[in-house]
Design an enzyme around this catalytic site. Structure first.
Site, PDB file in Angstrom:
ATOM      1  N   THR A  66      21.889 -16.428  46.145  1.00 12.25           N
ATOM      2  CA  THR A  66      21.107 -16.908  45.009  1.00 12.25           C
ATOM      3  C   THR A  66      19.635 -16.998  45.402  1.00 12.25           C
ATOM      4  OG1 THR A  66      22.924 -18.159  44.091  1.00 12.25           O
ATOM      5  CG2 THR A  66      20.757 -19.094  43.738  1.00 12.25           C
ATOM      6  N   ARG A  77      33.719 -18.473  35.272  1.00 17.20           N
ATOM      7  CA  ARG A  77      33.276 -19.490  36.241  1.00 17.20           C
ATOM      8  C   ARG A  77      31.751 -19.653  36.217  1.00 17.20           C
ATOM      9  NH1 ARG A  77      29.640 -19.597  40.861  1.00 17.20           N
ATOM     10  NH2 ARG A  77      30.382 -21.220  42.264  1.00 17.20           N
ATOM     11  N   GLY A  86      24.382 -22.213  47.595  1.00 16.16           N
ATOM     12  CA  GLY A  86      25.571 -22.568  48.363  1.00 16.16           C
ATOM     13  C   GLY A  86      26.799 -22.526  47.490  1.00 16.16           C
ATOM     14  N   GLY A 130      28.817 -23.447  44.900  1.00 22.90           N
ATOM     15  CA  GLY A 130      28.418 -24.185  43.706  1.00 22.90           C
ATOM     16  C   GLY A 130      29.318 -25.331  43.303  1.00 22.90           C
TER      17      GLY A 130
HETATM   18  N1  ASP Z   1      25.222 -21.513  44.221  1.00 24.72           N
HETATM   19  C1  ASP Z   1      25.658 -20.255  43.673  1.00 24.72           C
HETATM   20  C2  ASP Z   1      26.912 -20.467  42.860  1.00 24.72           C
HETATM   21  O1  ASP Z   1      27.769 -21.202  43.282  1.00 24.72           O
HETATM   22  C3  ASP Z   1      25.937 -19.227  44.717  1.00 24.72           C
HETATM   23  C4  ASP Z   1      24.801 -18.951  45.671  1.00 24.72           C
HETATM   24  O2  ASP Z   1      24.073 -19.863  46.055  1.00 24.72           O
HETATM   25  O3  ASP Z   1      24.617 -17.781  46.043  1.00 24.72           O
HETATM   26  O4  ASP Z   1      27.050 -19.842  41.843  1.00 24.72           O
END
Ligand code: ASP
Length: 331
Positions: free
Chosen positions: A196, A224, A248, A250
Site C-alpha cells: 500500500t 473484502r 500492513g 488490514g
Molecule cells: N493495509 C492494506 C490492507 O489490508 C494492505 C497493505 O498495507 O498493503 O488492505
C-alpha cells in the site's frame, strides 16, 4: 491606519512561509529481502520514492496546502507498477483489481474514502472528490464509480492496473492455499509484503493531511475491505495531534483502530508521536499478531516511521529540507 503606514505595508515583500513544512511517504511494509533484491530493483524503488516525496514537498515549498501535497506524492506511487496501488495493485481471488483509498485533513477533520473501485485510474483523486464535493465520507463500488464519472475523473479498464508480477503473486497465494508448490518467480524479493502507499504532510499554515491508497491484499475475496479506506484505521489527521498513514495486515489495523489510537495517545497522554507510534505498532498491534507499520507527522513537523516488519519502503523531507529514503530496517 495612516496613509504612510498603509504605503509601507504595500511595499513589503510577500510574507515568508509562516510555519515549518515537511512530508513523509511510504510504499508498504513487509519482509523485504535485501539478499533477493537486485541493485537495479533497489535503485528503482529509491528513485520512485524520491520522485514522489519531492513532488509533494514542492507543493509545500510553493506555499500549497498539505492535502495537495499528499495527493501529488500518492499520484506518483499509484502510477508506478512497483507499488500495490493504482497500476501494479494486487489481484483479488477472481483475478480483478479492486482499489481502496482515503484522505483526511487535520484542520476541520474533513475526510473522503472509497472502496472496491475497479475503473477509476486514481482512487486518491476520487477520495479527494468525496471529501470536497460530497456530503459523505465513504463511497463504495459502482456508486463510487458513478460519482467519479460525474466528477469527470479519468476512467480506465481494469486491465490498466494489471501486471505480470502481481498475477504471479496471486498464483503463488492460491497454490499456497492448496498446499501446492509452484516455482517462485525471480522477482520474489518480498515474502510477506504489504505495498500500500501513503503520504502525510504538514503545510506552512499548520494543517496536517494524510492519504492512503491500495489494492488491498492478494487473493482477497467476497468484497473484502482492509484498513486503508477506513478513517481511524489506515488514515487519520488532526492538527492538534498528528497525521498517520498505515500499511500492513488490514484486519488487525481495523481492530486496533491504529491511526486514531496513535493520534489519541499523542492528544490525551501528551506523549510524543514516536513514542505513541511505537506503543501501538510494536505494542498493541504486535501483541495481537498484526504486522505492518505507519508513517506520521506531528504539528511541529517531526517525522516518524514505525514498523514491526523487517522493512518498509519509506521517504521523507523534514522541516530543514533534508531528504531521507529507506527500505530496510538497518538503514
Ligand atoms: N493495509 C492494506 C490492507 O489490508 C494492505 C497493505 O498495507 O498493503 O488492505
Amino acid at each position: 491606519m495612516t496613509k504612510s503606514v498603509l504605503a509601507l505595508l504595500l511595499c513589503l515583500p510577500p510574507m515568508a512561509l509562516a510555519g515549518p513544512h515537511a512530508i513523509v511517504i511510504h510504499g508498504g511494509a513487509g519482509t523485504i529481502l535485501r539478499d533477493h533484491m537486485s541493485a537495479e530493483v533497489e535503485a528503482e524503488y529509491r528513485r520512485t520514492l524520491t520522485k514522489a516525496v519531492t513532488a509533494g514537498h514542492q507543493v509545500l515549498a510553493g506555499g500549497g496546502n498539505s492535502s495537495d501535497a499528499v495527493i501529488q506524492a500518492v499520484l506518483i506511487l499509484e502510477d508506478s507498477p512497483l507499488f500495490n496501488a493504482g497500476r501494479g495493485a494486487v489481484f483479488t481471488n477472481a483475478g480483478q483489481v479492486e482499489l481502496d483509498a482515503s484522505i483526511m485533513r487535520g484542520d476541520d477533520l474533513n475526510a473522503g474514502a472509497v472502496t472496491g473501485v475497479k475503473r477509476v485510474r486514481s482512487p486518491i483523486l476520487l477520495a479527494e472528490q468525496v471529501m470536497l464535493n460530497s456530503p459523505h465520507v465513504m463511497l463504495m463500488g459502482s456508486g463510487a464509480e458513478s460519482f467519479a464519472a460525474a466528477q469527470k475523473l479519468e476512467m480506465v479498464d481494469n486491465d490498466y492496473f494489471h501486471t505480470k508480477r502481481r498475477r504471479d503473486q496471486l498464483q503463488q497465494a492460491i497454490a499456497r492455499e492448496q498446499n501446492v508448490s509452484i516455482p517462485v518467480p525471480n522477482d520474489a524479493y518480498e515474502v510477506r509484503k504489504f505495498s500500500t502507499v501513503g503520504a502525510v504532510a504538514l503545510d506552512a499554515n499548520g494543517t496536517i493531511a494524510a492519504a492512503t491508497s491500495t489494492g488491498g491484499m492478494t487473493n482477497k475475496r467476497y468484497g473484502r475491505i482492509g484498513d486503508s479506506p477506513i478513517i481511524g484505521a489506515g488514515t487519520y489527521a488532526d492538527n492538534s495531534a498528528c497525521g498517520i498513514s498505515a500499511t500492513g495486515h488490514g484486519e488487525y489495523f481495523i481492530r486496533a483502530a491504529v491511526a486514531y489510537d496513535i493520534c489519541a495517545r499523542v492528544k490525551y497522554q501528551g506523549i510524543d508521536l514516536a513514542a505513541a507510534s511505537e506503543a501501538v505498532i510494536n505494542g498493541t498491534l504486535q501483541a495481537m499478531g498484526g504486522s505492518g507499520g505507519v508513517i506520521g507527522i506531528d504539528p511541529a513537523g517531526e517525522v516518524v516511521y514505525s514498523f514491526n516488519t523487517p522493512g518498509m519502503y519509506r521517504a521523507s523531507i523534514d522541516t530543514s529540507g533534508q531528504l531521507d529514503v529507506r527500505i530496510f530496517r538497518e538503514r
